[in-house]
Design a protein around this motif. Sequence first.
Motif, PDB file in Angstrom:
ATOM      1  N   HIS A 179     -39.080  37.538  20.435  1.00 16.70           N
ATOM      2  CA  HIS A 179     -39.548  37.970  21.754  1.00 16.70           C
ATOM      3  C   HIS A 179     -39.231  36.921  22.810  1.00 16.70           C
ATOM      4  CE1 HIS A 179     -41.629  41.825  21.551  1.00 16.70           C
ATOM      5  NE2 HIS A 179     -42.012  41.512  20.314  1.00 16.70           N
ATOM      6  N   GLU A 180     -39.446  35.643  22.469  1.00 14.20           N
ATOM      7  CA  GLU A 180     -39.136  34.585  23.425  1.00 14.20           C
ATOM      8  C   GLU A 180     -37.626  34.519  23.682  1.00 14.20           C
ATOM      9  OE1 GLU A 180     -42.872  31.661  22.169  1.00 14.20           O
ATOM     10  OE2 GLU A 180     -40.824  31.182  21.565  1.00 14.20           O
ATOM     11  N   TYR A 181     -36.849  34.736  22.627  1.00 13.59           N
ATOM     12  CA  TYR A 181     -35.379  34.760  22.769  1.00 13.59           C
ATOM     13  C   TYR A 181     -34.933  35.907  23.674  1.00 13.59           C
ATOM     14  CZ  TYR A 181     -30.756  36.413  21.216  1.00 13.59           C
ATOM     15  OH  TYR A 181     -29.475  36.908  21.147  1.00 13.59           O
ATOM     16  N   ARG A 182     -35.487  37.109  23.489  1.00 18.89           N
ATOM     17  CA  ARG A 182     -35.106  38.252  24.322  1.00 18.89           C
ATOM     18  C   ARG A 182     -35.574  38.092  25.758  1.00 18.89           C
ATOM     19  NH1 ARG A 182     -32.964  42.943  22.024  1.00 18.89           N
ATOM     20  NH2 ARG A 182     -32.913  43.611  24.196  1.00 18.89           N
ATOM     21  N   ALA A 183     -36.685  37.348  25.933  1.00 16.82           N
ATOM     22  CA  ALA A 183     -37.132  37.097  27.307  1.00 16.82           C
ATOM     23  C   ALA A 183     -36.125  36.220  28.045  1.00 16.82           C
ATOM     24  CB  ALA A 183     -38.508  36.433  27.299  1.00 16.82           C
ATOM     25  N   ARG A 184     -35.491  35.303  27.298  1.00 14.87           N
ATOM     26  CA  ARG A 184     -34.470  34.442  27.911  1.00 14.87           C
ATOM     27  C   ARG A 184     -33.120  35.148  27.996  1.00 14.87           C
ATOM     28  NH1 ARG A 184     -36.720  30.973  24.034  1.00 14.87           N
ATOM     29  NH2 ARG A 184     -34.814  31.204  22.780  1.00 14.87           N
ATOM     30  N   GLU A 185     -32.817  35.994  26.972  1.00 19.40           N
ATOM     31  CA  GLU A 185     -31.518  36.669  26.885  1.00 19.40           C
ATOM     32  C   GLU A 185     -31.741  38.168  26.713  1.00 19.40           C
ATOM     33  OE1 GLU A 185     -28.932  35.024  27.417  1.00 19.40           O
ATOM     34  OE2 GLU A 185     -29.522  32.945  27.054  1.00 19.40           O
ATOM     35  N   PRO A 186     -31.906  38.932  27.790  1.00 18.53           N
ATOM     36  CA  PRO A 186     -32.171  40.381  27.671  1.00 18.53           C
ATOM     37  C   PRO A 186     -31.073  41.130  26.936  1.00 18.53           C
ATOM     38  CG  PRO A 186     -32.627  39.597  29.887  1.00 18.53           C
ATOM     39  CD  PRO A 186     -31.942  38.473  29.180  1.00 18.53           C
ATOM     40  N   ALA A 187     -29.856  40.629  26.970  1.00 17.16           N
ATOM     41  CA  ALA A 187     -28.747  41.307  26.296  1.00 17.16           C
ATOM     42  C   ALA A 187     -28.537  40.779  24.883  1.00 17.16           C
ATOM     43  CB  ALA A 187     -27.466  41.131  27.107  1.00 17.16           C
ATOM     44  N   GLY A 188     -29.516  40.045  24.380  1.00 14.18           N
ATOM     45  CA  GLY A 188     -29.374  39.441  23.061  1.00 14.18           C
ATOM     46  C   GLY A 188     -29.549  40.422  21.925  1.00 14.18           C
ATOM     47  N   TYR A 189     -29.609  39.888  20.726  1.00 14.77           N
ATOM     48  CA  TYR A 189     -29.686  40.703  19.525  1.00 14.77           C
ATOM     49  C   TYR A 189     -31.025  41.424  19.416  1.00 14.77           C
ATOM     50  CZ  TYR A 189     -25.475  38.503  17.646  1.00 14.77           C
ATOM     51  OH  TYR A 189     -24.198  38.089  17.448  1.00 14.77           O
ATOM     52  N   SER A 190     -30.996  42.559  18.694  1.00  9.82           N
ATOM     53  CA  SER A 190     -32.237  43.234  18.337  1.00  9.82           C
ATOM     54  C   SER A 190     -32.968  42.379  17.295  1.00  9.82           C
ATOM     55  CB  SER A 190     -31.953  44.624  17.749  1.00  9.82           C
ATOM     56  OG  SER A 190     -31.240  44.503  16.525  1.00  9.82           O
ATOM     57  N   TYR A 191     -34.218  42.736  17.032  1.00  8.17           N
ATOM     58  CA  TYR A 191     -35.008  41.921  16.092  1.00  8.17           C
ATOM     59  C   TYR A 191     -34.382  41.891  14.702  1.00  8.17           C
ATOM     60  CZ  TYR A 191     -38.634  40.490  12.868  1.00  8.17           C
ATOM     61  OH  TYR A 191     -39.319  39.859  11.862  1.00  8.17           O
ATOM     62  N   SER A 192     -33.924  43.050  14.209  1.00  3.60           N
ATOM     63  CA  SER A 192     -33.357  43.101  12.865  1.00  3.60           C
ATOM     64  C   SER A 192     -32.123  42.215  12.752  1.00  3.60           C
ATOM     65  CB  SER A 192     -33.026  44.546  12.474  1.00  3.60           C
ATOM     66  OG  SER A 192     -32.079  45.093  13.377  1.00  3.60           O
ATOM     67  N   PHE A 221     -31.383  39.699  14.741  1.00  2.15           N
ATOM     68  CA  PHE A 221     -31.850  38.327  14.942  1.00  2.15           C
ATOM     69  C   PHE A 221     -32.298  37.727  13.603  1.00  2.15           C
ATOM     70  CE2 PHE A 221     -35.194  35.240  15.799  1.00  2.15           C
ATOM     71  CZ  PHE A 221     -34.662  34.478  16.822  1.00  2.15           C
ATOM     72  N   ALA A 222     -33.083  38.504  12.848  1.00  2.00           N
ATOM     73  CA  ALA A 222     -33.577  38.037  11.548  1.00  2.00           C
ATOM     74  C   ALA A 222     -32.432  37.844  10.556  1.00  2.00           C
ATOM     75  CB  ALA A 222     -34.610  39.025  10.986  1.00  2.00           C
ATOM     76  N   VAL A 223     -31.458  38.759  10.570  1.00  2.00           N
ATOM     77  CA  VAL A 223     -30.308  38.646   9.656  1.00  2.00           C
ATOM     78  C   VAL A 223     -29.527  37.371   9.948  1.00  2.00           C
ATOM     79  CG1 VAL A 223     -28.067  39.633   9.068  1.00  2.00           C
ATOM     80  CG2 VAL A 223     -30.086  41.106   9.200  1.00  2.00           C
ATOM     81  N   HIS A 224     -29.218  37.117  11.217  1.00  2.00           N
ATOM     82  CA  HIS A 224     -28.460  35.918  11.578  1.00  2.00           C
ATOM     83  C   HIS A 224     -29.237  34.645  11.251  1.00  2.00           C
ATOM     84  CE1 HIS A 224     -24.862  37.561  13.467  1.00  2.00           C
ATOM     85  NE2 HIS A 224     -25.617  38.515  14.015  1.00  2.00           N
ATOM     86  N   TYR A 225     -30.549  34.707  11.403  1.00  2.00           N
ATOM     87  CA  TYR A 225     -31.376  33.533  11.080  1.00  2.00           C
ATOM     88  C   TYR A 225     -31.314  33.229   9.583  1.00  2.00           C
ATOM     89  CZ  TYR A 225     -35.502  30.564  10.573  1.00  2.00           C
ATOM     90  OH  TYR A 225     -36.356  29.532  10.269  1.00  2.00           O
ATOM     91  N   ARG A 226     -31.405  34.269   8.765  1.00  2.00           N
ATOM     92  CA  ARG A 226     -31.316  34.066   7.315  1.00  2.00           C
ATOM     93  C   ARG A 226     -29.935  33.547   6.917  1.00  2.00           C
ATOM     94  NH1 ARG A 226     -34.376  38.947   7.195  1.00  2.00           N
ATOM     95  NH2 ARG A 226     -32.470  40.174   6.866  1.00  2.00           N
ATOM     96  N   GLN A 227     -28.907  34.050   7.551  1.00  2.00           N
ATOM     97  CA  GLN A 227     -27.550  33.580   7.252  1.00  2.00           C
ATOM     98  C   GLN A 227     -27.400  32.102   7.607  1.00  2.00           C
ATOM     99  OE1 GLN A 227     -25.069  36.294   9.450  1.00  2.00           O
ATOM    100  NE2 GLN A 227     -25.128  37.877   7.840  1.00  2.00           N
ATOM    101  N   TRP A 228     -27.981  31.699   8.716  1.00  2.00           N
ATOM    102  CA  TRP A 228     -27.898  30.292   9.096  1.00  2.00           C
ATOM    103  C   TRP A 228     -28.654  29.421   8.110  1.00  2.00           C
ATOM    104  CZ3 TRP A 228     -31.877  26.923  10.367  1.00  2.00           C
ATOM    105  CH2 TRP A 228     -31.471  25.658  10.827  1.00  2.00           C
ATOM    106  N   ARG A 229     -29.824  29.868   7.678  1.00  2.00           N
ATOM    107  CA  ARG A 229     -30.632  29.075   6.742  1.00  2.00           C
ATOM    108  C   ARG A 229     -29.925  28.921   5.407  1.00  2.00           C
ATOM    109  NH1 ARG A 229     -35.367  27.424   7.815  1.00  2.00           N
ATOM    110  NH2 ARG A 229     -35.850  27.188   5.605  1.00  2.00           N
ATOM    111  N   ALA A 230     -29.090  29.894   5.047  1.00  2.00           N
ATOM    112  CA  ALA A 230     -28.363  29.807   3.777  1.00  2.00           C
ATOM    113  C   ALA A 230     -27.365  28.662   3.777  1.00  2.00           C
ATOM    114  CB  ALA A 230     -27.648  31.124   3.496  1.00  2.00           C
TER     115      ALA A 230
END
Length: 518
Positions: free
Chosen positions: A97-110, A112-121
């Motif tokens: 939510h904080e990310y979308r508030a800064r970037e309205p054209a950013g990723y959807s939540y799903s 966002f979560a996928v990219h976060y998991r990929q980065w953590r890997a």
Amino acid sequence: MRMIRDVLRLRLEAGLSERRAARSLGVPRSTVQDYCARFRASGLTWPLATALTDGALEDALFARATTPSSATRPLPEWAVIAQEKQQKGVTVWLLWHEYRAREPAGYSYSQFAVHYRQWRATIDPVMRQEYRAGERLFVDYAGLTVDIVDATTGEIREAQIFVAALGASNYTFAEATWTQSLPDGIASHVRMLEFFGGVTALLIPDNLKAGVTYASYYAPEINATYAEFATHYGTAVLPTRVAAPRDKAKVETAVQIVERELLAPLRHHRFTSLAELNEALRERVEALNDRPFQKLPGTRRSRFAETDRPALRPLPATRYEYAEWRTAKVNIDYHIAVEKHCYSVPYTLVRATVDVRLTATMCEILHQGTRVAAHVRRQTPGGYSTDPAHRPKSHARHVEWTPSRLVRWGESIGVATGAVVAHILEQKPHPEQGYRACLGLLSLGKRYGDARLEAAAQRAQTTGAMTYRSLHSILKLGLDQSPPETMEATTNLPATHDNVRGAAYFAASASLPLFGVE
């Protein structure tokens, strides 16, 4: 999209209710409602045009919103996201939510979560695990030891290495002790918490033998001393599961780093004292905590200052004093035996089971959680520490065992046994201190029989050794069954005899020369 056409046909053409249409097609009622609502919003009419294909119908009902391509969408700083997520109460949903508030054209939540998991890997497996700030502290011992040489004797002793790591920041502590025993382990825990300057909510040991009595995932049993330590500092002990290395991956990696970066470089160094080794470890631990991460911003120390340190609970006002816990049963003499020394408790607790807390200087006795007695700790085997206030009053009728009763019991066996009992009680500063010895005589009577006990008591009276040990020795050796030793009559020689030279002879001999030389 045949299902959509069937739903619309049953509702709009056959006139079935939503419930009956759903039952007929074997789909949820909510699906029928959704299809009908989308049909009304699409502007289409029933019956559908013959030229309308299933694909066109799907596009009309499920219009896809145009979104910017992945290449043009802004990405957050995943390392910052990971660090923020360690804060208490912070979730991926909130960060999105904080990310979308800064970037309205950013990723959807799903996405966002996928990219976060990929980065953590891509991050180190240990860093990949997420721990809340100030929540978990992992402790273990290294597999390697360090030799310490006595400068005087040349004796070599192996020092054990205690290692701890905080879950959120990986801030590391290490020190050397002589053993992994409970006293050394608790002392290391105390110094560890003082090094961190606070206490975590959970303490995660690796089923240390000295601290965990019974290792179990569902109901582990913690040593009473370890549990008291945790209570003193307001934390909880949660041992890892047996043969579950992922439960302790944080400290496993910390141990590996300590072994490779602290101990291995010291392998050729000759240490002559534990203090010297700990000084060398202290310098290297400081350097380890100041070394930058390879794939994350900052260092262990900086992450500790930002995450764990503000979330740690404060240390208590007093340092924990090491204590051992034991249980004991109160004897009829209202004393308990601890390390072969006897300590008194209130006489009303005779035959009760009590808890004993031993510190370096005190022996505290508790019954059902309440302290009932406290004595200075003594190391005298067979000695007694008796508080006069614990003694029964003469008018206490409910006291079962009394000196007079014990004497009467002895006399019921025989006069000699009664005399021995009375003698034992009279030799003690307090008669109750002789109760145990009298009970020992009772046990001897049951084992050897009253007749032999009386015979042994008679023999003890003759020799003057009227003690429990003496009677036990007599019965064990069977001396009570042999006739008492009698001294042979002494024969007095006459004052005058042919072989008696007399004083005159020695007086005359005194004037003769020695060895015939004048």
